[in-house]
Design an enzyme around this catalytic site. Structure first.
Site, PDB file in Angstrom:
ATOM      1  N   LYS A 125       0.899  -0.961  -0.019  1.00  0.00           N
ATOM      2  CA  LYS A 125       0.133  -0.114  -0.113  1.00  0.00           C
ATOM      3  C   LYS A 125       0.913   1.332  -0.016  1.00  0.00           C
ATOM      4  O   LYS A 125       0.532   2.353  -0.643  1.00  0.00           O
ATOM      5  CB  LYS A 125      -0.942  -0.105   1.442  1.00  0.00           C
ATOM      6  CG  LYS A 125      -2.044  -1.058   1.055  1.00  0.00           C
ATOM      7  CD  LYS A 125      -2.839  -1.466   2.194  1.00  0.00           C
ATOM      8  CE  LYS A 125      -3.749  -2.686   1.808  1.00  0.00           C
ATOM      9  NZ  LYS A 125      -4.306  -3.066   3.088  1.00  0.00           N
TER      10      LYS A 125
ATOM     11  N   GLN B 252      -5.386  -1.956   9.119  1.00  0.00           N
ATOM     12  CA  GLN B 252      -5.188  -3.400   8.303  1.00  0.00           C
ATOM     13  C   GLN B 252      -5.884  -4.438   9.239  1.00  0.00           C
ATOM     14  O   GLN B 252      -5.688  -4.551  10.453  1.00  0.00           O
ATOM     15  CB  GLN B 252      -3.634  -3.632   8.287  1.00  0.00           C
ATOM     16  CG  GLN B 252      -3.178  -4.607   7.352  1.00  0.00           C
ATOM     17  CD  GLN B 252      -3.786  -4.712   5.841  1.00  0.00           C
ATOM     18  OE1 GLN B 252      -3.838  -3.799   5.180  1.00  0.00           O
ATOM     19  NE2 GLN B 252      -4.253  -5.793   5.394  1.00  0.00           N
TER      20      GLN B 252
ATOM     21  N   ASP C 139     -11.563   2.073   2.672  1.00  0.00           N
ATOM     22  CA  ASP C 139     -11.703   0.705   2.607  1.00  0.00           C
ATOM     23  C   ASP C 139     -13.157   0.279   2.191  1.00  0.00           C
ATOM     24  O   ASP C 139     -13.263  -0.923   1.834  1.00  0.00           O
ATOM     25  CB  ASP C 139     -11.422  -0.071   4.055  1.00  0.00           C
ATOM     26  CG  ASP C 139     -10.236  -0.986   3.967  1.00  0.00           C
ATOM     27  OD1 ASP C 139      -9.788  -1.395   3.056  1.00  0.00           O
ATOM     28  OD2 ASP C 139      -9.800  -1.288   5.042  1.00  0.00           O
TER      29      ASP C 139
HETATM   30  N1  GUN Z   1      -7.058  -7.410   5.203  1.00  0.00           N
HETATM   31  C1  GUN Z   1      -7.020  -8.353   4.111  1.00  0.00           C
HETATM   32  N2  GUN Z   1      -7.706  -7.394   3.038  1.00  0.00           N
HETATM   33  C2  GUN Z   1      -7.902  -6.154   3.595  1.00  0.00           C
HETATM   34  C3  GUN Z   1      -8.180  -5.096   3.008  1.00  0.00           C
HETATM   35  O1  GUN Z   1      -8.766  -4.830   1.868  1.00  0.00           O
HETATM   36  N3  GUN Z   1      -8.341  -3.867   4.117  1.00  0.00           N
HETATM   37  C4  GUN Z   1      -7.908  -4.041   5.320  1.00  0.00           C
HETATM   38  N4  GUN Z   1      -8.033  -3.100   6.062  1.00  0.00           N
HETATM   39  N5  GUN Z   1      -7.561  -5.130   5.797  1.00  0.00           N
HETATM   40  C5  GUN Z   1      -7.595  -6.345   5.054  1.00  0.00           C
END
Ligand code: GUN
Length: 285
Positions: A53, A97, A120
């Site tokens: 990211k 996350q 998200d």
């Molecule tokens: N964990 C696995 N995929 C994601 C996602 O798309 N966003 C977040 N915040 N955590 C995750």
């Protein structure tokens, strides 16, 4: 001959476009879009995702702020950080996350992120807007899946889409997005009877089960399009999806690989959402 849907290539071209739009928006508004990424604990997969990211932000002319908190962080401490980021006018998007350590209630955390910064798309407000057909931040993986299907000129309207997996992050929102595209949608899960029969009826299969090579060639109708959301390790430790690619691909019209399919698109849609949050934020000021 089947088409391999190249998520890496599509993501790269979308990131160029996002970078150009972000740079021009930054010039107009005197600051760059900014994404705050929070990670709690040291889950190895989360570490990789957070790094990806950050890299994507750099490629898209988006500023990133990283908060790496210890495993012992309390729910109240995390809520306090989110409250301060919600109130920080330099921050456009907030992402925490997942998974979080067991002592933290994930629902309380996603609920605490301001809907205007929910890049998200996991908050009840974003999901409610999606359900009722209003403009909202779309969850990144399902939004990326739609882009992948369209990039491969996949007919969707009126077609039968079978989704395997009912998670709040992928399965359920993918069902809503495919309905919005006028597909006929079936959602299968661990309690589904005759799952292989259901999948065999699909023109489009979205596999989000989390089990290596769960979808086998005998479950696939000739000419189907298959989207593989899984990231697993096979018996020899190699990265693989939820689909037995080698045997399934020859039956398909088109299929996404793992790696290089859905993964890069998820991160790219996060960048798209952050730019959208920035634009909305600047309009309000
Ligand atoms: N964990 C696995 N995929 C994601 C996602 O798309 N966003 C977040 N915040 N955590 C995750």
């Amino acid at each position: 001959m089947y088409l391999i849907i190249d998520g890496k290539k599509l993501a790269a071209s979308m990131r160029e476009d996002i970078a150009a739009r972000a740079a021009s928006a930054a010039e107009k508004n005197g600051r760059r879009p900014c994404l705050a990424v929070i990670k709690v604990g040291s889950d190895p997969a989360s570490q990789t995702y957070v790094k990806n990211k950050e890299k994507a932000c750099a490629a898209c002319s988006i500023e990133s702020l990283k908060y790496e908190l210890p495993e012992t962080t309390s729910e109240d401490e995390l809520l306090a950080l989110i409250a301060s980021l919600n109130g920080d006018s330099r921050v456009d998007g907030i992402l925490c996350q997942l998974p979080l350590p067991k002592h933290i209630d994930e629902g309380r955390i996603t609920d605490a992120i301001s809907p205007e910064k929910d890049v998200d798309g996991f908050s009840p407000v974003s999901l409610g807007k999606l359900l009722s057909g209003k403009d909202s931040f779309l969850p990144c993986t399902p939004a990326g899946i739609i882009k992948l299907l369209k990039s491969a000129a996949t007919p969707i309207a009126g077609k039968h889409c079978v989704i395997i997996g009912r998670s709040s992050i992928v399965g359920k929102p993918s069902a809503l997005l495919m309905l919005r595209e006028n597909a006929t949608v079936t959602v299968c899960h661990s309690r589904t009877e005759h799952l292989a029969d259901e999948v065999r009826r699909a023109d489009i299969v979205i596999a989000a089960v989390g089990k290596a090579k769960f979808v086998t060639a005998d479950m696939i109708k000739d000419g189907a399009t298959v989207i593989d959301v899984g990231i697993n390790r096979d018996e020899s430790g190699r990265l693989c999806g939820d689909v037995d690619f080698e045997n399934v691909a020859p039956k398909c019209r088109a299929i996404t690989p793992v790696p290089g399919g859905v993964g890069p698109m998820t991160v790219t849609m996060l960048m798209e959402n952050t730019l959208k949050a920035f634009e909305m934020h600047c309009k309000k000021q």
